[in-house]
Design a protein around this motif. Structure first.
Motif, PDB file in Angstrom:
ATOM      1  N   TRP A 136     -26.861  -5.033   1.378  1.00 36.87           N
ATOM      2  CA  TRP A 136     -26.975  -5.015   0.330  1.00 36.87           C
ATOM      3  C   TRP A 136     -26.335  -3.281  -0.359  1.00 36.87           C
ATOM      4  O   TRP A 136     -26.141  -2.915  -1.306  1.00 36.87           O
ATOM      5  N   GLU A 137     -26.211  -2.673   1.023  1.00 30.55           N
ATOM      6  CA  GLU A 137     -25.937  -0.810   0.292  1.00 30.55           C
ATOM      7  C   GLU A 137     -24.812  -0.764   1.233  1.00 30.55           C
ATOM      8  O   GLU A 137     -24.985  -1.137   2.503  1.00 30.55           O
ATOM      9  N   LEU A 138     -24.346   0.494   0.713  1.00 39.00           N
ATOM     10  CA  LEU A 138     -23.622   1.721   1.317  1.00 39.00           C
ATOM     11  C   LEU A 138     -24.075   2.512   0.882  1.00 39.00           C
ATOM     12  O   LEU A 138     -23.887   3.550   0.583  1.00 39.00           O
ATOM     13  N   CYS A 139     -23.645   3.595   2.453  1.00 40.04           N
ATOM     14  CA  CYS A 139     -23.552   5.101   2.577  1.00 40.04           C
ATOM     15  C   CYS A 139     -22.850   5.399   2.987  1.00 40.04           C
ATOM     16  O   CYS A 139     -22.135   5.562   3.546  1.00 40.04           O
ATOM     17  N   LEU A 140     -22.313   6.802   1.809  1.00 36.78           N
ATOM     18  CA  LEU A 140     -20.520   7.013   2.133  1.00 36.78           C
ATOM     19  C   LEU A 140     -21.302   8.589   2.555  1.00 36.78           C
ATOM     20  O   LEU A 140     -21.837   9.713   1.775  1.00 36.78           O
TER      21      LEU A 140
ATOM     22  N   TYR B  68     -17.344   9.889  -2.849  1.00 34.48           N
ATOM     23  CA  TYR B  68     -19.002   9.613  -3.131  1.00 34.48           C
ATOM     24  C   TYR B  68     -19.236   9.884  -1.726  1.00 34.48           C
ATOM     25  O   TYR B  68     -18.915   9.185  -0.548  1.00 34.48           O
ATOM     26  N   THR B  69     -20.223  10.634  -1.872  1.00 31.08           N
ATOM     27  CA  THR B  69     -21.826  11.287  -1.331  1.00 31.08           C
ATOM     28  C   THR B  69     -23.416   9.857  -1.707  1.00 31.08           C
ATOM     29  O   THR B  69     -22.889  10.189  -2.895  1.00 31.08           O
ATOM     30  N   GLY B  70     -23.432   9.516  -0.511  1.00 33.53           N
ATOM     31  CA  GLY B  70     -24.644   9.244  -1.230  1.00 33.53           C
ATOM     32  C   GLY B  70     -25.830   7.108  -0.648  1.00 33.53           C
ATOM     33  O   GLY B  70     -23.824   6.823  -0.100  1.00 33.53           O
ATOM     34  N   CYS B  71     -26.134   6.182  -0.975  1.00 31.43           N
ATOM     35  CA  CYS B  71     -25.559   5.668  -0.574  1.00 31.43           C
ATOM     36  C   CYS B  71     -25.948   4.808  -1.915  1.00 31.43           C
ATOM     37  O   CYS B  71     -27.000   5.324  -2.887  1.00 31.43           O
TER      38      CYS B  71
ATOM     39  N   ASN C 257     -22.532   0.872 -11.288  1.00 31.60           N
ATOM     40  CA  ASN C 257     -21.430   1.199 -11.676  1.00 31.60           C
ATOM     41  C   ASN C 257     -20.547   1.894 -10.510  1.00 31.60           C
ATOM     42  O   ASN C 257     -19.136   2.030 -10.585  1.00 31.60           O
ATOM     43  N   GLU C 258     -21.114   2.616  -9.760  1.00 30.14           N
ATOM     44  CA  GLU C 258     -19.952   3.358  -9.100  1.00 30.14           C
ATOM     45  C   GLU C 258     -19.312   2.956  -8.097  1.00 30.14           C
ATOM     46  O   GLU C 258     -18.003   3.123  -7.285  1.00 30.14           O
ATOM     47  N   MET C 259     -19.438   1.874  -7.786  1.00 28.48           N
ATOM     48  CA  MET C 259     -19.271   0.765  -6.768  1.00 28.48           C
ATOM     49  C   MET C 259     -17.780  -0.145  -7.209  1.00 28.48           C
ATOM     50  O   MET C 259     -17.486  -1.093  -6.635  1.00 28.48           O
ATOM     51  N   TYR C 260     -18.104  -0.826  -8.709  1.00 30.97           N
ATOM     52  CA  TYR C 260     -17.200  -1.432  -9.278  1.00 30.97           C
ATOM     53  C   TYR C 260     -15.791  -1.611  -8.836  1.00 30.97           C
ATOM     54  O   TYR C 260     -15.383  -2.473  -8.411  1.00 30.97           O
ATOM     55  N   ARG C 261     -15.519  -0.437  -8.276  1.00 34.86           N
ATOM     56  CA  ARG C 261     -14.009  -0.010  -8.240  1.00 34.86           C
ATOM     57  C   ARG C 261     -13.687  -0.718  -6.827  1.00 34.86           C
ATOM     58  O   ARG C 261     -11.931  -1.151  -6.134  1.00 34.86           O
ATOM     59  N   PHE C 262     -14.687  -0.405  -5.639  1.00 34.15           N
ATOM     60  CA  PHE C 262     -14.508  -1.356  -4.329  1.00 34.15           C
ATOM     61  C   PHE C 262     -15.085  -1.984  -4.391  1.00 34.15           C
ATOM     62  O   PHE C 262     -15.127  -2.734  -3.603  1.00 34.15           O
ATOM     63  N   ARG C 263     -15.658  -3.162  -5.081  1.00 35.64           N
ATOM     64  CA  ARG C 263     -16.311  -4.598  -4.731  1.00 35.64           C
ATOM     65  C   ARG C 263     -16.075  -5.384  -3.854  1.00 35.64           C
ATOM     66  O   ARG C 263     -16.370  -5.358  -3.233  1.00 35.64           O
ATOM     67  N   ASP C 264     -14.936  -5.707  -4.731  1.00 31.84           N
ATOM     68  CA  ASP C 264     -13.787  -6.757  -3.836  1.00 31.84           C
ATOM     69  C   ASP C 264     -13.158  -6.175  -2.713  1.00 31.84           C
ATOM     70  O   ASP C 264     -13.691  -6.611  -1.282  1.00 31.84           O
ATOM     71  N   TRP C 265     -13.676  -4.894  -2.203  1.00 31.64           N
ATOM     72  CA  TRP C 265     -12.714  -4.427  -0.864  1.00 31.64           C
ATOM     73  C   TRP C 265     -14.786  -3.681   0.139  1.00 31.64           C
ATOM     74  O   TRP C 265     -14.299  -4.659   1.410  1.00 31.64           O
ATOM     75  N   ILE C 266     -15.805  -4.197  -0.509  1.00 33.04           N
ATOM     76  CA  ILE C 266     -16.924  -4.054   0.372  1.00 33.04           C
ATOM     77  C   ILE C 266     -17.212  -5.767   0.105  1.00 33.04           C
ATOM     78  O   ILE C 266     -17.654  -6.030   1.489  1.00 33.04           O
ATOM     79  N   ILE C 267     -17.012  -5.880  -0.636  1.00 31.78           N
ATOM     80  CA  ILE C 267     -17.856  -7.419  -0.719  1.00 31.78           C
ATOM     81  C   ILE C 267     -16.663  -8.349  -0.320  1.00 31.78           C
ATOM     82  O   ILE C 267     -16.269  -9.518  -1.266  1.00 31.78           O
ATOM     83  N   PRO C 268     -16.128  -8.364   0.897  1.00 36.76           N
ATOM     84  CA  PRO C 268     -14.813  -9.228   0.778  1.00 36.76           C
ATOM     85  C   PRO C 268     -15.387 -10.866   0.885  1.00 36.76           C
ATOM     86  O   PRO C 268     -16.526 -11.203   1.328  1.00 36.76           O
TER      87      PRO C 268
END
Length: 240
Positions: free
Chosen positions: A55-59, A73-76, A82-93
């Motif tokens: 459920w969480e990603l750290c960068l 992007y820095t942090g978990c 909202n910060e992850m909406y651009r990458f959601r399809d990439w993060i959650i295939p």
């Protein structure tokens, strides 16, 4: 197979050990479910990606190649921020969604199982084989769900289209906690199965005795197991 006594209550060894093992499986499942360390980056390697869980990603100063703004992007980040909406399809295939689904089902079934076992510790229905069979089956279902989750994740976590430079990543402790949870769940399944066999054995020679045991409501006293075990020392009614 013996008995374990705590205070005025008796517990069969199979049930007691199976309950302890299932409790340990619950702890492992909870740790794997909540902690963000299914995959982690090796030390002394590029640290743009650090670790990820269900459920969480750290960068760390990570720029995604599909981001037109190229914001670092820095942090978990929780996947649904909202910060992850651009990458959601990439993060959650799609395969990752299946891992989340099976891990969630295993977690729900595990909590339900350990809750019912906690009630059984203070109740006499733990001496009825039908409940032991239920715990045996549900433990195997938990094992199956967790096995599917770790197999899918173990195969696809090295996909280069998912995390960048997978050769720098490794399966971390959250993944192995999930593996430990499934091994413990399978062990608990075997112990509850042995308990079913133990409780049914005194009545295998007479179907009337077995039905009597199924219908009997045991008292919660320290002698609640006596009607079950006394059948080992007498002949069935069909032989009288």
């Amino acid at each position: 197979m013996g008995f374990i006594r705590f205070g005025k209550a008796d517990y069969s060894t199979y049930f007691f050990v199976g309950s302890v093992v299932m409790f340990l499986s619950t702890l492992c499942c909870l740790t794997a479910f909540a902690s963000p360390y299914w995959t982690k980056r090796y030390l002394d390697t590029p640290k743009d990606f650090q670790n990820i869980g269900l459920w969480e990603l750290c960068l760390y100063k990570y720029r995604h190649y599909k981001d037109d703004l190229q914001i670092p992007y820095t942090g978990c980040f929780w996947f649904w921020t909202n910060e992850m909406y651009r990458f959601r399809d990439w993060i959650i295939p799609p395969w990752f969604k299946w891992v989340q689904a099976f891990a969630t089902l295993a977690f729900i079934f595990t909590i339900a199982t350990i809750s019912s076992l906690a009630i059984a510790v203070f109740s006499a229905f733990r001496w009825q084989w039908k409940y032991q069979l239920f715990w045996c089956i549900i433990s195997f279902v938990i094992f199956a769900f967790e096995l599917i989750a770790i197999i899918i994740y173990g195969i696809y976590s090295q996909d280069r289209l998912w995390m960048p430079r997978p050769e720098f990543n490794y399966l971390s402790y959250s993944y192995w906690f999930e593996f430990a949870a499934l091994v413990l769940a399978l062990t608990a399944c075997a112990l509850f199965g042995a308990e079913v066999n133990f409780l049914r054995e005194p009545f295998t020679g007479d179907i009337d005795d077995k039905h009597l045991n199924d219908e009997f409501r045991h008292s919660p006293s320290n002698g609640s197991h006596m009607q079950l075990t006394s059948g080992r020392n007498r002949r069935p009614q069909s032989e009288l």
